[in-house]
Design an enzyme around this catalytic site. Structure first.
Site, mmCIF file in Angstrom:
data_model
loop_
_atom_site.group_PDB
_atom_site.id
_atom_site.type_symbol
_atom_site.label_atom_id
_atom_site.label_comp_id
_atom_site.label_asym_id
_atom_site.label_seq_id
_atom_site.Cartn_x
_atom_site.Cartn_y
_atom_site.Cartn_z
ATOM 1 C CG PHE A 138 -1.943 1.142 1.115
ATOM 2 C CD1 PHE A 138 -3.156 0.945 0.483
ATOM 3 C CD2 PHE A 138 -1.658 2.409 1.627
ATOM 4 C CE1 PHE A 138 -4.090 1.985 0.364
ATOM 5 C CE2 PHE A 138 -2.581 3.447 1.514
ATOM 6 C CZ PHE A 138 -3.796 3.230 0.882
ATOM 7 C CG ASP A 223 5.808 3.853 1.517
ATOM 8 O OD1 ASP A 223 5.838 4.594 2.525
ATOM 9 O OD2 ASP A 223 4.783 3.693 0.825
ATOM 10 C CE LYS A 252 0.096 5.985 7.193
ATOM 11 N NZ LYS A 252 -1.350 6.123 7.179
HETATM 12 C C1 LIG Z 1 3.201 2.548 3.583
HETATM 13 C C2 LIG Z 1 2.267 3.636 3.167
HETATM 14 N N1 LIG Z 1 2.591 4.425 2.138
HETATM 15 C C3 LIG Z 1 1.795 5.436 1.740
HETATM 16 C C4 LIG Z 1 0.586 5.671 2.360
HETATM 17 C C5 LIG Z 1 -0.307 6.776 1.888
HETATM 18 O O1 LIG Z 1 -0.297 7.825 2.796
HETATM 19 P P1 LIG Z 1 -1.446 8.941 2.751
HETATM 20 O O2 LIG Z 1 -2.708 8.301 3.175
HETATM 21 O O3 LIG Z 1 -0.951 10.009 3.697
HETATM 22 O O4 LIG Z 1 -1.510 9.436 1.353
HETATM 23 C C6 LIG Z 1 0.202 4.865 3.448
HETATM 24 C C7 LIG Z 1 -1.088 5.078 4.128
HETATM 25 O O5 LIG Z 1 -1.584 4.295 4.886
HETATM 26 C C8 LIG Z 1 1.063 3.817 3.856
HETATM 27 O O6 LIG Z 1 0.730 3.001 4.872
#
Ligand SMILES: Cc1ncc(COP(=O)(O)O)c(C=O)c1O
Length: 413
Positions: A138, A223, A252
């Site tokens: 994700f 990520d 986050k």
């Molecule tokens: C690993 C990871 N990358 C990217 C995102 C996307 O972040 P955002 O919701 O702030 O766009 C998330 C969101 O849960 C995530 O868990």
């Protein structure tokens, strides 16, 4: 409460309103402190969902709130014509704290934007287009990050997506090696898959990706939007394996539970695109003084309060306690896994996670299943959570599992 869910129904997302009702999530949030959320009736909930990783430092941490107030009174948003000292301070702090020669930062407003930027930087620096991503990943829901995410349900209505993405099973180095080539711009990977179901890869996985990327001249994108900062017991989860990625995505928890912020931190070779044009990738709100001031304080609080160490110590006690519960309910819980306070409980059938979530909610504990794997209930509490709060969670979870035992056959039939 009906009027608020009615408002979701009338003005925003009727289907989401039905889901909230079905799950019994019919209370409205009012405020929060530490690891506790308080609803409009004054009921307190122990938060084990942590806003999906946002509330590492808890709700309304006094130092972070004060920093926000100070900056709000000075200059919340940037003129974007005069240079911004707050951006420099945060970028310097990130250079100091991230591993190896991760040197430069680009600021944006969310996780998905951080991933978009990383994908663009990798393509521009290599002159290649192919991105390798993993099943179950994700990375966000804008086009680029959706294209490298691993759940067909979220992708199908929006095809065609960004081309030249190859997906391989997570944790499988051989599968990755089989598709590596000199066409690959980047391999994007979560150090621990969050929404995929809290999947901890084998110890050799990240070092293996690092050496394949080196061999083929591709960028390694870590990520860390969910794993950073602190949840896994280290500030950044890549530190467990000693690997330095070429690009690291953050969001986050960098916002300290107070402001939205995203960042990409990169090594010098993936920053060459800015030589062509310093404005080749920009964001109007990205790196605004308010978010940067809060980001600096969020990092400082995380370090001063030893939150990663706290996550490691609490996890070392909490995970075996959860495993004890698992052994009492082997027909419901098939596995407990995780690192520090990033923990997943895998259930034996998809419907069980939702039932346990509802039972926990009735006992005033917040937890949520993972977006790409409904079999897994994720526990990602603020790292300021007290041990006695986690003890209460264990008690409530034990009751919740016992309650689900009584009804599961009927509900899953
Ligand atoms: C690993 C990871 N990358 C990217 C995102 C996307 O972040 P955002 O919701 O702030 O766009 C998330 C969101 O849960 C995530 O868990």
């Amino acid at each position: 409460m009906e009027d608020i869910l009615g408002g979701y129904e009338a003005y925003m997302n009727p289907s989401l309103a039905r889901t909230y009702r079905f799950m019994g999530l019919d209370h409205a949030e009012y405020t929060g402190h530490g690891a506790v959320v308080v609803d409009t009736d004054g009921v307190e909930y122990i938060d084990c969902a942590g806003g999906y990783g946002v509330f590492v430092q808890g709700y309304r941490h006094p130092r972070i709130v004060q920093a926000a107030h100070e900056q709000l009174d000075l200059m919340p948003l940037s003129s974007r014509i005069l240079v911004s000292p707050r951006q420099v301070e945060l970028a310097k702090r990130l250079q100091e704290l991230t591993p190896g020669d991760l040197s430069y930062s680009f600021f944006c407003n969310s996780g998905t934007e951080a991933v978009e930027a990383a994908l663009k930087f990798a393509r521009a620096s290599t002159g290649r287009t192919t991105i390798i991503a993993t099943d179950g990943a994700f990375h966000g829901k804008t086009y680029g990050s959706l294209s490298v995410s691993g759940r067909d349900l979220y992708q199908a209505p929006f095809k065609p997506l960004v081309p030249d993405v190859i997906r391989v099973p997570y944790g499988d180095l051989q599968a990755l090696e089989a598709v590596m080539s000199d066409q690959v711009a980047a391999v994007i990977v979560e150090p621990i898959q969050g929404e995929g179901g809290v999947i901890v890869p084998p110890a050799s996985y990240l070092p293996g990706i690092r050496s394949l990327c080196d061999q083929f001249g591709a960028a390694m994108i870590a990520d860390e939007v969910q794993t950073g900062i602190g949840h896994t017991g280290r500030l950044f989860a890549v530190e467990h394996s000693g690997v330095v990625p070429d690009l690291m995505c953050l969001a986050k928890a960098l916002g300290g539970g107070v402001m939205p912020i995203g960042a990409v931190v990169g090594r010098p070779w993936v920053w060459k695109l800015f030589d062509e044009s310093p404005l080749i990738h920009t964001s109007t709100f990205g790196g605004n003084p308010l978010a940067c001031r809060v980001g600096i304080e969020a990092l400082n609080v995380t370090i001063d309060e030893h939150l990663p160490e706290r996550a490691a110590a609490l996890g070392e006690w909490f995970i075996p306690e959860l495993e004890r519960l698992q052994r009492q309910h082997p027909d419901l819980v098939s596995e407990v896994r995780g690192r520090g306070l990033m923990i997943g409980l895998e259930f034996t059938a998809p419907g069980i996670g939702g039932m346990v979530m509802s039972e926990l909610f009735q006992r005033h504990v917040l937890a949520v299943y993972t977006l790409n794997n409904e079999r897994v209930l994720r526990l990602l509490p603020p790292l300021v959570i007290e041990k006695d709060q986690l003890e209460q969670v264990l008690g409530h979870l034990s009751e919740a599992l016992a309650a689900v035992e009584l009804v599961k056959d009927d509900l899953l039939a």
